[in-house]
Design a protein around this motif. Structure first.
Motif, PDB file in Angstrom:
ATOM      1  N   VAL A   1       0.876  -1.178   0.000  1.00  0.00           N
ATOM      2  CA  VAL A   1       0.000   0.000   0.000  1.00  0.00           C
ATOM      3  C   VAL A   1       0.913   1.228   0.000  1.00  0.00           C
ATOM      4  O   VAL A   1       1.775   1.362   0.859  1.00  0.00           O
ATOM      5  CB  VAL A   1      -0.918   0.026   1.244  1.00  0.00           C
ATOM      6  N   GLN A   2       0.741   2.094  -0.980  1.00  0.00           N
ATOM      7  CA  GLN A   2       1.618   3.271  -1.054  1.00  0.00           C
ATOM      8  C   GLN A   2       0.907   4.554  -0.651  1.00  0.00           C
ATOM      9  O   GLN A   2       1.528   5.502  -0.204  1.00  0.00           O
ATOM     10  CB  GLN A   2       2.214   3.387  -2.460  1.00  0.00           C
ATOM     11  N   ASN A   3      -0.387   4.564  -0.847  1.00  0.00           N
ATOM     12  CA  ASN A   3      -1.167   5.709  -0.373  1.00  0.00           C
ATOM     13  C   ASN A   3      -2.537   5.198   0.041  1.00  0.00           C
ATOM     14  O   ASN A   3      -2.988   4.152  -0.429  1.00  0.00           O
ATOM     15  CB  ASN A   3      -1.286   6.775  -1.472  1.00  0.00           C
ATOM     16  N   GLY A   4      -3.170   5.922   0.952  1.00  0.00           N
ATOM     17  CA  GLY A   4      -4.485   5.516   1.406  1.00  0.00           C
ATOM     18  C   GLY A   4      -4.439   4.325   2.345  1.00  0.00           C
ATOM     19  O   GLY A   4      -3.366   3.904   2.784  1.00  0.00           O
ATOM     20  N   THR A   5      -5.610   3.801   2.648  1.00  0.00           N
ATOM     21  CA  THR A   5      -5.707   2.613   3.502  1.00  0.00           C
ATOM     22  C   THR A   5      -6.567   1.579   2.788  1.00  0.00           C
ATOM     23  O   THR A   5      -7.659   1.898   2.291  1.00  0.00           O
ATOM     24  CB  THR A   5      -6.324   2.979   4.867  1.00  0.00           C
ATOM     25  N   LEU A   6      -6.036   0.355   2.734  1.00  0.00           N
ATOM     26  CA  LEU A   6      -6.771  -0.749   2.119  1.00  0.00           C
ATOM     27  C   LEU A   6      -7.579  -1.456   3.205  1.00  0.00           C
ATOM     28  O   LEU A   6      -7.053  -1.766   4.270  1.00  0.00           O
ATOM     29  CB  LEU A   6      -5.782  -1.718   1.470  1.00  0.00           C
ATOM     30  N   HIS A   7      -8.857  -1.673   2.920  1.00  0.00           N
ATOM     31  CA  HIS A   7      -9.736  -2.321   3.895  1.00  0.00           C
ATOM     32  C   HIS A   7     -10.252  -3.647   3.358  1.00  0.00           C
ATOM     33  O   HIS A   7     -10.444  -3.803   2.149  1.00  0.00           O
ATOM     34  CB  HIS A   7     -10.948  -1.429   4.192  1.00  0.00           C
ATOM     35  N   LYS A   8     -10.511  -4.548   4.279  1.00  0.00           N
ATOM     36  CA  LYS A   8     -11.220  -5.765   3.929  1.00  0.00           C
ATOM     37  C   LYS A   8     -12.562  -5.359   3.323  1.00  0.00           C
ATOM     38  O   LYS A   8     -13.229  -4.449   3.814  1.00  0.00           O
ATOM     39  CB  LYS A   8     -11.433  -6.592   5.197  1.00  0.00           C
ATOM     40  N   GLY A   9     -12.936  -6.016   2.218  1.00  0.00           N
ATOM     41  CA  GLY A   9     -14.189  -5.679   1.557  1.00  0.00           C
ATOM     42  C   GLY A   9     -14.039  -4.691   0.412  1.00  0.00           C
ATOM     43  O   GLY A   9     -14.954  -4.524  -0.390  1.00  0.00           O
ATOM     44  N   ASP A  10     -12.861  -4.036   0.315  1.00  0.00           N
ATOM     45  CA  ASP A  10     -12.634  -3.085  -0.779  1.00  0.00           C
ATOM     46  C   ASP A  10     -12.647  -3.796  -2.135  1.00  0.00           C
ATOM     47  O   ASP A  10     -12.261  -4.970  -2.238  1.00  0.00           O
ATOM     48  CB  ASP A  10     -11.273  -2.400  -0.613  1.00  0.00           C
ATOM     49  N   ILE A  11     -13.052  -3.052  -3.156  1.00  0.00           N
ATOM     50  CA  ILE A  11     -13.010  -3.572  -4.528  1.00  0.00           C
ATOM     51  C   ILE A  11     -11.710  -3.116  -5.163  1.00  0.00           C
ATOM     52  O   ILE A  11     -11.433  -1.918  -5.246  1.00  0.00           O
ATOM     53  CB  ILE A  11     -14.214  -3.061  -5.341  1.00  0.00           C
ATOM     54  N   VAL A  12     -10.909  -4.092  -5.582  1.00  0.00           N
ATOM     55  CA  VAL A  12      -9.566  -3.781  -6.069  1.00  0.00           C
ATOM     56  C   VAL A  12      -9.457  -4.052  -7.568  1.00  0.00           C
ATOM     57  O   VAL A  12      -9.945  -5.072  -8.063  1.00  0.00           O
ATOM     58  CB  VAL A  12      -8.508  -4.619  -5.295  1.00  0.00           C
ATOM     59  N   LEU A  13      -8.822  -3.108  -8.255  1.00  0.00           N
ATOM     60  CA  LEU A  13      -8.435  -3.295  -9.652  1.00  0.00           C
ATOM     61  C   LEU A  13      -6.915  -3.378  -9.664  1.00  0.00           C
ATOM     62  O   LEU A  13      -6.240  -2.461  -9.184  1.00  0.00           O
ATOM     63  CB  LEU A  13      -8.920  -2.098 -10.482  1.00  0.00           C
ATOM     64  N   ALA A  14      -6.372  -4.497 -10.183  1.00  0.00           N
ATOM     65  CA  ALA A  14      -4.911  -4.676 -10.188  1.00  0.00           C
ATOM     66  C   ALA A  14      -4.498  -5.205 -11.546  1.00  0.00           C
ATOM     67  O   ALA A  14      -4.744  -6.364 -11.861  1.00  0.00           O
ATOM     68  CB  ALA A  14      -4.484  -5.644  -9.091  1.00  0.00           C
ATOM     69  N   GLY A  15      -3.878  -4.357 -12.349  1.00  0.00           N
ATOM     70  CA  GLY A  15      -3.504  -4.759 -13.701  1.00  0.00           C
ATOM     71  C   GLY A  15      -4.743  -5.199 -14.448  1.00  0.00           C
ATOM     72  O   GLY A  15      -5.721  -4.453 -14.544  1.00  0.00           O
ATOM     73  N   THR A  16      -4.732  -6.426 -14.949  1.00  0.00           N
ATOM     74  CA  THR A  16      -5.893  -6.937 -15.685  1.00  0.00           C
ATOM     75  C   THR A  16      -6.787  -7.791 -14.793  1.00  0.00           C
ATOM     76  O   THR A  16      -7.623  -8.534 -15.276  1.00  0.00           O
ATOM     77  CB  THR A  16      -5.432  -7.766 -16.909  1.00  0.00           C
ATOM     78  N   ASN A  17      -6.583  -7.687 -13.484  1.00  0.00           N
ATOM     79  CA  ASN A  17      -7.403  -8.464 -12.549  1.00  0.00           C
ATOM     80  C   ASN A  17      -8.191  -7.555 -11.616  1.00  0.00           C
ATOM     81  O   ASN A  17      -7.900  -6.379 -11.486  1.00  0.00           O
ATOM     82  CB  ASN A  17      -6.510  -9.407 -11.730  1.00  0.00           C
ATOM     83  N   HIS A  18      -9.200  -8.164 -10.992  1.00  0.00           N
ATOM     84  CA  HIS A  18     -10.029  -7.396 -10.073  1.00  0.00           C
ATOM     85  C   HIS A  18     -10.644  -8.342  -9.057  1.00  0.00           C
ATOM     86  O   HIS A  18     -10.559  -9.575  -9.193  1.00  0.00           O
ATOM     87  CB  HIS A  18     -11.127  -6.651 -10.830  1.00  0.00           C
ATOM     88  N   GLY A  19     -11.281  -7.782  -8.051  1.00  0.00           N
ATOM     89  CA  GLY A  19     -11.957  -8.613  -7.059  1.00  0.00           C
ATOM     90  C   GLY A  19     -12.171  -7.849  -5.764  1.00  0.00           C
ATOM     91  O   GLY A  19     -11.634  -6.758  -5.573  1.00  0.00           O
ATOM     92  N   ARG A  20     -12.999  -8.442  -4.915  1.00  0.00           N
ATOM     93  CA  ARG A  20     -13.255  -7.843  -3.617  1.00  0.00           C
ATOM     94  C   ARG A  20     -12.341  -8.497  -2.584  1.00  0.00           C
ATOM     95  O   ARG A  20     -12.194  -9.723  -2.595  1.00  0.00           O
ATOM     96  CB  ARG A  20     -14.728  -8.063  -3.241  1.00  0.00           C
ATOM     97  N   VAL A  21     -11.709  -7.689  -1.741  1.00  0.00           N
ATOM     98  CA  VAL A  21     -10.773  -8.232  -0.745  1.00  0.00           C
ATOM     99  C   VAL A  21     -11.552  -9.061   0.278  1.00  0.00           C
ATOM    100  O   VAL A  21     -12.294  -8.528   1.088  1.00  0.00           O
ATOM    101  CB  VAL A  21      -9.981  -7.110  -0.040  1.00  0.00           C
TER     102      VAL A  21
END
Ligand code: GDP
Length: 300
Positions: free
Chosen positions: A212-232
């Motif tokens: 994590v470089q900025n902000g705060t990542l939470h359980k339940g967040d929706i993440v976009l990573a490169g060509t992938n995605h998903g809910r934590v």
């Protein structure tokens, strides 16, 4: 949308430095990272970090923290340079005092310098009878890297990664360098960061280690990573403890992505799953088309 608005000065808080150790093979990179991972120079949190993950965060006695990237070779730098993202704040260049400044040492120094990343030299294996740290300092001076105790601007520390000698002092020097950099982030925004590594785990599905470089990542967040995605679905720290959130400079393992993004991919937290899926799919299509085009060019 991808949230990339600038942070206001008053929203910024200091964050731990992210540090990479680099050097010639056999000069002690693994030993140093293992010592730091397991040692008692690091405060509290009994037992050390047993599992081998691509990044971990340690806390000194006084509460200050450092995040170490434990990537093989120069991956962190290559990925960072290729994408223009700054993952590493400070580089520890390790040189064995019973050897010489070697080609990979020079390469590591050049990588760090080219990326504008400050260097702290760790002159290792000083427990060996044939160790000659002055010779290393002289070789560095000949390359125009004059260390502080020789009147130069580069901090250096003589260490034994095996015995732990000087490692605490090395951490102090890294933190001094970090203070000069005045590293800051805004913990109160949607998280952004970089993928460090990812794998498909038999029991748990896709597991990505992210910084994590900025902000705060939470359980339940929706993440976009490169060509992938998903809910934590779940998050774990380097001690394999379940956590619900991770702030700036924290490395964290996340479960719930629909695939394995590549090391160096950036990630963003999105507002809706639909949006994350659409962008991920668009990127994948683009990559496919580009791949086809490159393939055609190569076979022309
Ligand atoms: P890497 O290739 O840079 O990761 O190097 P390693 O950490 O694997 O170390 C290479 C070898 O040097 C191993 O046999 C280590 O036990 C040894 N070594 C590393 N650090 C020290 C040290 O401070 N003192 C001594 N005597 N040996 C060391």
């Amino acid at each position: 949308a991808i949230h990339e608005e600038e942070d206001k000065e008053e929203d910024l808080q200091s964050r731990p430095p992210v540090v990479t150790v680099m050097g010639h093979v056999d000069h002690g990179k693994t030993s140093l990272l293992d010592y730091i991972r397991n040692s008692n120079v690091i405060a509290g949190e009994a037992g050390g970090i047993t599992q081998h993950i691509g990044a971990y965060n340690v806390k000194l006695d006084d509460g200050r923290r450092i995040t170490f990237l434990d990537t093989p070779g120069h991956e962190a730098f290559t990925a960072m340079r290729a994408r223009g993202a700054q993952m590493t704040d400070i580089a520890i260049i390790i040189v064995a005092a019973d050897d010489n400044v070697m080609p990979q040492t020079v390469e590591a120094i050049n990588h760090a310098s080219a990326a504008g990343v400050p260097i702290v030299f760790a002159i290792n294996k000083i427990d060996k009878p044939n160790a000659n740290p002055d010779k290393i300092k002289e070789e560095l001076a000949n390359m125009n890297y004059l260390v502080e105790d020789w009147g130069g601007k580069y901090q250096s520390q003589e260490i034994s990664a095996k015995k732990g000698t000087g490692v605490h002092e090395l951490m102090e020097k890294v933190l001094l360098e970090a203070e000069l950099l005045d590293l800051k982030a805004n913990p109160n925004r949607k998280a952004t960061g970089t993928i460090i590594e990812s794998t498909l785990d038999k029991g748990r599905g896709y597991v990505a280690t992210v910084l994590v470089q900025n902000g705060t990542l939470h359980k339940g967040d929706i993440v976009l990573a490169g060509t992938n995605h998903g809910r934590v679905k779940a998050m774990f720290n380097e001690r394999n403890a379940r956590i619900d959130s991770a702030g700036p400079s924290a490395p964290v393992q996340i479960l719930g992505l629909n695939g394995a993004p590549q090391a160096g991919d950036t990630f963003h937290v999105m507002d809706t799953e639909q949006e994350a899926r659409e962008i991920a799919n668009k990127r994948e299509q683009l990559q496919r088309e580009l791949g086809l085009r490159t393939h055609k060019l190569l076979t022309l």
